[in-house]
Design an enzyme around this catalytic site. Sequence first.
Site, mmCIF file in Angstrom:
data_model
loop_
_atom_site.group_PDB
_atom_site.id
_atom_site.type_symbol
_atom_site.label_atom_id
_atom_site.label_comp_id
_atom_site.label_asym_id
_atom_site.label_seq_id
_atom_site.Cartn_x
_atom_site.Cartn_y
_atom_site.Cartn_z
ATOM 1 N N GLY A 11 -12.859 3.810 1.125
ATOM 2 C CA GLY A 11 -12.397 2.234 1.612
ATOM 3 C C GLY A 11 -13.557 2.052 2.657
ATOM 4 C CB ALA A 13 -17.773 -1.156 3.057
ATOM 5 N NE ARG A 98 3.172 -3.049 3.692
ATOM 6 C CZ ARG A 98 4.496 -3.127 4.322
ATOM 7 N NH1 ARG A 98 5.515 -2.930 3.880
ATOM 8 N NH2 ARG A 98 4.683 -2.854 5.423
ATOM 9 C CG ASP A 159 6.000 1.943 7.914
ATOM 10 O OD1 ASP A 159 6.305 -0.079 8.472
ATOM 11 O OD2 ASP A 159 6.161 1.977 7.570
ATOM 12 N NE ARG A 162 3.304 -2.288 12.248
ATOM 13 C CZ ARG A 162 3.093 -2.953 10.314
ATOM 14 N NH1 ARG A 162 3.325 -2.399 9.717
ATOM 15 N NH2 ARG A 162 2.154 -3.169 10.501
ATOM 16 C CG HIS A 187 4.021 1.567 4.175
ATOM 17 N ND1 HIS A 187 4.890 1.267 5.674
ATOM 18 C CD2 HIS A 187 2.681 0.504 3.996
ATOM 19 C CE1 HIS A 187 4.068 -0.041 6.328
ATOM 20 N NE2 HIS A 187 2.826 0.004 4.974
#
Length: 328
Positions: A11, A13, A98, A159, A162, A187
């Site tokens: 991933g 880009a 998610r 997490d 955070r 997560h």
Amino acid sequence: MKSPVRVAVTGAAGQIGYALLFRIAAGDMLGKDQPVILHLLEITPALPALNGVVMELNDCAFPLLAGIVATDDPNVAFKDVDYALLVGARPRGPGMERKDLLEANGAIFAPQGKALNAHARRDVKVLVVGNPANTNALIAQQNAPDLDPRCFTAMVRLDHNRALSQLAEKTGAHVTDIRKMTIWGNHSSTQYPDIHHATVKGTAATSLVDQAWYRDSFIPTVQQRGAAIIKARGASSAASAASAAIDHMRSWALGTEPGDWVSMAIPSDGSYGIAPGVIYGYPVTCKNGKYEIVQGLEINAFSRERMDATDKELREERAGVEHLFARK
Ligand code: NAD
Ligand code: LMR
């Protein structure tokens, strides 16, 4: 100078890729004495955009960047890699959980697990960032029967960071004053940010904040932070996610600080009564490129209930993707 190591990023880009690659190439992840060869994987339609990213990487003239491989073929992307950051996946939008991404993204991680199995170095360190990260890591692991299952990890470091930030703000301290924060489990919004073992400037965190703030503000804020960012930005977290990915890999490769630990989602060995096999967030210490679960922590009834809830969600997610497993 050390000889270069190969770091795959999928991933590449995408928005996390854009915040991640330049920091890896600058030495933030593996150290200022460690040259890297970047292996960048994208889907075919994104190759022109990826080419632009490659041009910019070259234009930075990074002293530590020893080469770039850009491809849409996982067999090329994972050839001889020492590290693999599996970021490429669809992000969620507003109102989604998610795990709503499991079907779409699950299909990405089975072939990537197979390609890692066939081509990566046998001691490859894999970090899954693409959501739902824990169960995607399990899918990749279960398609890589010749690799040590412990090569596969998922990211709860965002997490963890955070939680550090929220607790620092509440106690008027700095994040560097806090030790022994823990994120248990998935997560997802069932994750359990646990401050029972944490200290702030050496004082027990639980003695500095009241239980109502911990239960009704801190825990939901950390659990829901991804959704809050999506609401505010109109796109999911990117720079903070990339930074956490750098932190996760750096801790794993270069070790954790004495007297502290970090949170990593790793294959459960049954520690703390969690279902063996699920990729569960644990407090870990790292040394010589290996992680180890912190053992012997006292778990009270409040924590037990939350650790079991997130375990249950991971077992349910696993049940939903077992048809994608090659390893029996
Ligand atoms: P993005 O849409 O900006 O980028 C994703 C990139 O992946 C795109 O460029 C896409 O072309 C590429 N891609 C899709 N399928 C691929 C495949 N099979 N192989 C290689 N590349 C592929 O998304 P983003 O914001 O960079 O987020 C990526 C993922 O990370 C999402 O699933 C997001 O939910 C997740 N995420 C996880 C955390 C975490 O803490 N674990 C934090 C933030 C975001
Ligand atoms: C996050 O925690 O910011 C990411 O997992 C993105 C999301 O979907 O919440």
